[in-house]
Enzyme design. Structure first.
Site, PDB file in Angstrom:
ATOM      1  N   TYR A   1       0.831  -1.213   0.000  1.00  0.00           N
ATOM      2  CA  TYR A   1       0.000   0.000   0.000  1.00  0.00           C
ATOM      3  C   TYR A   1       0.863   1.260   0.000  1.00  0.00           C
ATOM      4  CZ  TYR A   1      -3.845   3.150   1.074  1.00  0.00           C
ATOM      5  OH  TYR A   1      -4.776   4.151   1.007  1.00  0.00           O
ATOM      6  N   PHE A  46      -5.914  20.568 -24.691  1.00  0.00           N
ATOM      7  CA  PHE A  46      -6.639  19.352 -25.062  1.00  0.00           C
ATOM      8  C   PHE A  46      -8.039  19.434 -24.425  1.00  0.00           C
ATOM      9  CE2 PHE A  46      -7.627  14.788 -24.235  1.00  0.00           C
ATOM     10  CZ  PHE A  46      -7.852  14.459 -25.554  1.00  0.00           C
ATOM     11  N   ASP A  47      -9.023  18.675 -24.945  1.00  0.00           N
ATOM     12  CA  ASP A  47     -10.404  18.908 -24.470  1.00  0.00           C
ATOM     13  C   ASP A  47     -10.602  18.602 -22.976  1.00  0.00           C
ATOM     14  OD1 ASP A  47     -10.460  16.188 -24.860  1.00  0.00           O
ATOM     15  OD2 ASP A  47     -11.927  16.207 -26.489  1.00  0.00           O
ATOM     16  N   ALA A  60       1.796  14.203 -22.939  1.00  0.00           N
ATOM     17  CA  ALA A  60       1.325  12.856 -23.293  1.00  0.00           C
ATOM     18  C   ALA A  60       2.156  12.225 -24.420  1.00  0.00           C
ATOM     19  CB  ALA A  60      -0.145  12.905 -23.703  1.00  0.00           C
ATOM     20  N   LYS A  98      -0.492   7.219 -23.494  1.00  0.00           N
ATOM     21  CA  LYS A  98       0.080   7.508 -24.807  1.00  0.00           C
ATOM     22  C   LYS A  98       1.549   7.058 -24.807  1.00  0.00           C
ATOM     23  CE  LYS A  98      -3.820   9.984 -24.785  1.00  0.00           C
ATOM     24  NZ  LYS A  98      -4.057  11.200 -24.027  1.00  0.00           N
ATOM     25  N   HIS A 138     -21.089  13.951 -28.585  1.00  0.00           N
ATOM     26  CA  HIS A 138     -20.562  12.971 -29.538  1.00  0.00           C
ATOM     27  C   HIS A 138     -20.513  11.561 -28.966  1.00  0.00           C
ATOM     28  CE1 HIS A 138     -17.185  14.491 -27.247  1.00  0.00           C
ATOM     29  NE2 HIS A 138     -16.419  13.500 -27.631  1.00  0.00           N
TER      30      HIS A 138
HETATM   31  C1  LIG Z   1      -5.093  12.053 -23.530  1.00  0.00           C
HETATM   32  C2  LIG Z   1      -4.684  13.417 -23.165  1.00  0.00           C
HETATM   33  C3  LIG Z   1      -5.055  13.994 -21.949  1.00  0.00           C
HETATM   34  C4  LIG Z   1      -5.992  13.297 -20.981  1.00  0.00           C
HETATM   35  O1  LIG Z   1      -5.481  12.117 -20.529  1.00  0.00           O
HETATM   36  P1  LIG Z   1      -6.390  10.839 -20.127  1.00  0.00           P
HETATM   37  O2  LIG Z   1      -5.360   9.826 -19.788  1.00  0.00           O
HETATM   38  O3  LIG Z   1      -7.217  10.492 -21.322  1.00  0.00           O
HETATM   39  O4  LIG Z   1      -7.222  11.238 -18.970  1.00  0.00           O
HETATM   40  C5  LIG Z   1      -4.589  15.252 -21.674  1.00  0.00           C
HETATM   41  N1  LIG Z   1      -3.832  15.927 -22.528  1.00  0.00           N
HETATM   42  C6  LIG Z   1      -3.457  15.403 -23.711  1.00  0.00           C
HETATM   43  C7  LIG Z   1      -2.595  16.188 -24.636  1.00  0.00           C
HETATM   44  C8  LIG Z   1      -3.884  14.143 -24.076  1.00  0.00           C
HETATM   45  O5  LIG Z   1      -3.543  13.643 -25.269  1.00  0.00           O
END
Ligand SMILES: *Cc1c(COP(=O)(O)O)cnc(C)c1O
Length: 461
Positions: free
Chosen positions: A75, A127-128, A220, A261, A452
């Protein structure tokens, strides 16, 4: 003499395989109708080549699977945590390393600490999920992409760059005291996975330092960005890509990463910085919602796999193959006259559906229609980045046209081979010759938030 063979091959052999979802056109038509022309609702086993996302969909190496077995599940203070921390420290140079289950958890925590009403976060492009977390904190997310980013056809090496003069002007107007952070997203996911140059990172850092604004990397795809610097920026051709990556982190005051990623894992993330005041607050929030500070919502084995993946991703044979595969797909599509964001960035190819299907109006979702046609004819799944995803509506609920209609074909890491990509190119060749078979779509029902993912559509009359 050492040969310079031109064929760039997949630099791995396959130890474990999974069958692909082979279906007939009739089965796909039925699946599409059942999914209400929303590819998020298609069962993955009915997809042949899944290019929905490169996030968490990569193949781990034998070494990573080995790490999964030896992961320490204690832990607190697990050995796997220290492997994770050491690897990230060595790469980034930051002292404070906070594990999280994925990128957006780092964003939620960071912007809970530094965001809030009346504050502005500046970026090449958020990023979104980053934008959503900035806005959820009450702050505003301001994007400053360079102009080349929006000229899809005209090649430019670093379309992910920030417009530094525009950023400087904004800082002057708003006042640096109201800007707690500048975020450079590498590569720039929202605008085609395009890289940011070292020169631009330095210019942004200079500007930020002058005003006392910390600069963080949303990193990422830091390895893809570093390799594209090696390929495209003057002075870096001979530089080991690991050194390029280290130089990128040296310019920054902190970083967060979705490890799904470029850490080559299926789940994981981190938040890293030197600022002890921020990291102290962040760890409190971490313990509240994610877990103790030496696992942050991950299993010990996940931490182990991240540590190994962060080393593997900087292997230049891997990166050469990785970047080449996106270029290969891009070249194949261009040969069939399919317009794309040119050149492709690191993690996939973005098809310009507005230009490919000019007779389908934005109110009939051309990128979504192209995505559905690609699935129907070839069993290939991409994702719409257009009117449906942006989801802006007029007071009556009708969708407002988005500035772009793109179909993103994201490439999972180490998953598909060249023959899979040849197949994708062949299907696009057929679509290019049979464009009139592609019909626009209309909404049956769509929720107000993130439409979407769950919207229902049908072919337009
Ligand atoms: C995928 C991504 C995120 C969010 O990460 P998650 O692991 O999907 O929560 C943030 N910023 C960038 C540039 C990303 O490609």
């Amino acid at each position: 003499m050492e040969h310079e063979w031109k064929t760039i091959i997949e630099p791995f052999k396959i130890k474990s395989v999974e069958p692909l979802g082979l279906t007939t056109r009739a089965e796909r038509l039925e699946a599409l109708e059942r999914a209400h022309y929303n590819l998020f609702n298609i069962k993955a086993e009915k997809v042949l080549i899944d290019l929905l996302t490169d996030s968490g969909t990569g193949a781990m190496s034998a070494a990573q699977w080995g790490g999964i077995m030896t992961g320490d599940e204690s832990y607190a203070g697990a050995r796997s945590y220290y492997n994770f921390e050491n690897e990230i420290r060595a790469l980034t140079g930051f002292d404070e390393i906070i594990p999280v289950h994925q990128g957006r958890a780092a964003e939620k925590i960071l912007f809970s600490v530094i965001g809030g009403k009346g504050r502005y976060i500046i970026s090449n492009s958020h990023f979104d999920t980053t934008r959503a977390n900035v806005e959820f904190s009450g702050a505003e997310a301001m994007d400053f992409p360079v102009k080349e980013a929006l000229d899809f056809d005209k090649p430019a090496p670093f379309k992910g760059n920030a417009d530094v003069p525009a950023m400087a002007k904004f800082i002057k107007e708003i006042g640096a005291a109201n800007i707690p952070l500048c975020v450079m997203t590498v590569t720039n996911n929202s605008l085609g996975g395009q890289p940011v140059s070292m020169e631009n990172l330095k210019a942004v850092q200079n500007l930020c330092r002058k005003h006392g604004i910390p600069m963080f990397l949303d990193c990422a795809r830091f390895a893809e960005n570093a390799y594209l610097i090696k390929l495209r920026e003057k002075g870096y051709a001979q530089c080991p890509v690991r050194e390029i990556a280290e130089e990128m982190f040296e310019l920054a005051d902190g970083a967060w990463m979705s490890c799904k990623k470029d850490a080559l894992v299926n789940i994981g993330g981190f938040l890293a910085m030197n600022n002890r005041e921020w990291s102290g607050k962040a760890r409190q929030l971490l313990i509240l919602t994610e877990g103790f500070s030496t696992y942050g919502g991950l299993a010990g084995r996940d931490l182990e796999a991240v540590a190994i993946g962060l080393r593997e991703v900087l292997d230049e044979n891997y990166l050469r193959y990785r970047i080449r595969s996106a270029q290969y797909l891009g070249e194949g599509l261009l040969k069939h006259g399919v317009p794309i964001i040119n050149p492709p960035g690191g993690h996939g190819v973005y098809v310009n559906a507005k230009k490919f299907l000019p007779r389908i109006s934005p109110s009939n979702f051309p990128a979504q229609a192209l995505g559905c046609a690609l699935y129907l004819e070839g069993g290939i799944r991409g994702v719409e980045i257009g009117t449906l995803m942006f989801g802006r509506r007029d007071p009556k609920g009708a969708f407002l046209p988005a500035p772009m209609e793109l179909l993103r074909l994201a490439m999972p890491r180490r998953v598909y081979t060249q023959s899979h990509i040849d197949y994708v190119i062949e299907v696009f060749g057929w679509l290019a010759k049979n464009k009139e078979s592609i019909k626009g779509l209309e909404i049956v029902e769509a929720p107000a938030i993130l439409p979407h993912f769950t919207a229902k559509l049908k072919p337009a009359k």
